[in-house]
Design an enzyme around this catalytic site. Structure first.
Site, PDB file in Angstrom:
ATOM      1  N   ALA A 176      63.317  16.449  24.438  1.00 48.65           N
ATOM      2  CA  ALA A 176      63.477  16.394  25.132  1.00 48.65           C
ATOM      3  C   ALA A 176      61.487  15.069  24.748  1.00 48.65           C
ATOM      4  O   ALA A 176      61.564  14.042  25.595  1.00 48.65           O
ATOM      5  CB  ALA A 176      61.624  17.234  25.606  1.00 48.65           C
ATOM      6  N   TYR A 177      60.582  15.025  23.842  1.00 47.43           N
ATOM      7  CA  TYR A 177      59.669  14.237  23.396  1.00 47.43           C
ATOM      8  C   TYR A 177      60.861  13.059  23.117  1.00 47.43           C
ATOM      9  O   TYR A 177      60.758  12.350  23.233  1.00 47.43           O
ATOM     10  CB  TYR A 177      59.783  15.019  22.120  1.00 47.43           C
ATOM     11  CG  TYR A 177      58.572  14.553  22.014  1.00 47.43           C
ATOM     12  CD1 TYR A 177      56.759  14.133  22.316  1.00 47.43           C
ATOM     13  CD2 TYR A 177      58.546  13.351  20.759  1.00 47.43           C
ATOM     14  CE1 TYR A 177      56.081  13.022  22.204  1.00 47.43           C
ATOM     15  CE2 TYR A 177      57.034  12.450  19.897  1.00 47.43           C
ATOM     16  CZ  TYR A 177      56.044  12.299  20.091  1.00 47.43           C
ATOM     17  OH  TYR A 177      55.463  11.466  20.452  1.00 47.43           O
ATOM     18  N   SER A 178      61.885  12.909  21.996  1.00 46.31           N
ATOM     19  CA  SER A 178      62.475  12.367  21.561  1.00 46.31           C
ATOM     20  C   SER A 178      63.102  11.336  22.378  1.00 46.31           C
ATOM     21  O   SER A 178      62.847   9.962  22.396  1.00 46.31           O
ATOM     22  CB  SER A 178      63.951  12.907  20.416  1.00 46.31           C
ATOM     23  OG  SER A 178      63.336  13.454  19.362  1.00 46.31           O
TER      24      SER A 178
END
Length: 249
Positions: free
Chosen positions: A155-157
């Site tokens: 999700a962050y990436s």
């Protein structure tokens, strides 16, 4: 500390109470700027923010994932200081560390809402004013994860890769104006965002940095100061690496 002339400039910094955002606020205010801190956590700013001349600061409690909240902060900032010259989008969350198959759907959406939608909302809200006066500087905080991807952090990436693409798109849109839109891709900095991930994940990220240490928030603020200045009059839609040698492109 590098300094540029920000007297007569109004800056808005999301996540400006702590971490990278606080370092940017400090750097720009000490260079003469009047700064609006847009943050969810306005009750406990870092000491460096508390030590700044308070007449040059405005603090707004803002949820960047909510466009109406952002629009209200723009109105409050303009009412106190005038139109916004500089926007630094620093607010972000890491989200939990899980494999993609195990990633909670609600947390996936929350990470995108803060990290990506938040930048969209803030840019959308300030750009009309920048276009009207044909001047603006926007810096988005992406991440090395947006270039290379970190395992167990899909999700962050993904959100940070999207920030890079948004920056490139908006930079091209604004190229006919004196508005520069760029982003930075830092390696991990030792800020409160690390409280959201496991020690194993922190150790993994450190092991990937050839410099052998985390980037400091002051190092990030130093680069951003130039990106926000009038001297950055040509470069737009660019990605500035702060990965300590990790980036492969």
């Amino acid at each position: 500390m590098n300094k540029y002339d920000f007297s007569n400039r109004v800056v808005a910094v999301t996540g400006g109470a702590n971490g990278i955002g606080a370092a940017v606020v400090e750097r720009l205010v000490l260079s003469g700027a009047r700064a609006a801190i847009w943050d969810m956590d306005v009750g406990a700013p870092e000491a460096k923010v508390k030590a700044l001349p308070q007449d040059q600061l405005l603090t707004c409690k803002v949820d960047v994932s909510d466009y109406d909240s952002v629009a209200a902060a723009v109105a409050d900032t303009e009412a106190k200081f005038g139109s916004i010259d500089v926007l630094v989008n620093s607010a972000g969350i890491a989200g939990p560390t899980h494999t993609l198959a195990d990633y909670p759907v609600d947390m996936w959406r929350k990470v995108q809402a803060v990290n990506l939608d938040g930048i969209f909302h803030c840019c959308k809200a300030v750009i009309p004013g920048m276009v009207a006066k044909d001047y603006g500087r926007i810096v988005n905080i992406a991440s090395i994860a947006g270039k290379e991807g970190n395992p167990n952090a899909s999700a962050y990436s993904a959100s940070k890769a999207a920030v890079i693409a948004l920056t490139k798109s908006l930079g091209k849109e604004m190229a006919g104006h004196n508005i520069a839109v760029n982003c930075v891709t830092p390696a991990t900095a030792n800020t409160r965002i690390l409280d959201q991930v496991t020690q194993e994940f922190i150790d993994y990220m450190l092991s990937k940095i050839p410099r052998g240490r985390f980037v400091t928030v002051d190092e990030i603020a130093s680069m951003i100061a130039w990106m926000c200045s009038e001297e950055n009059s040509f470069t737009t839609g660019a990605v500035f690496d702060l990965s300590g040698g990790r980036a492969t492109y």
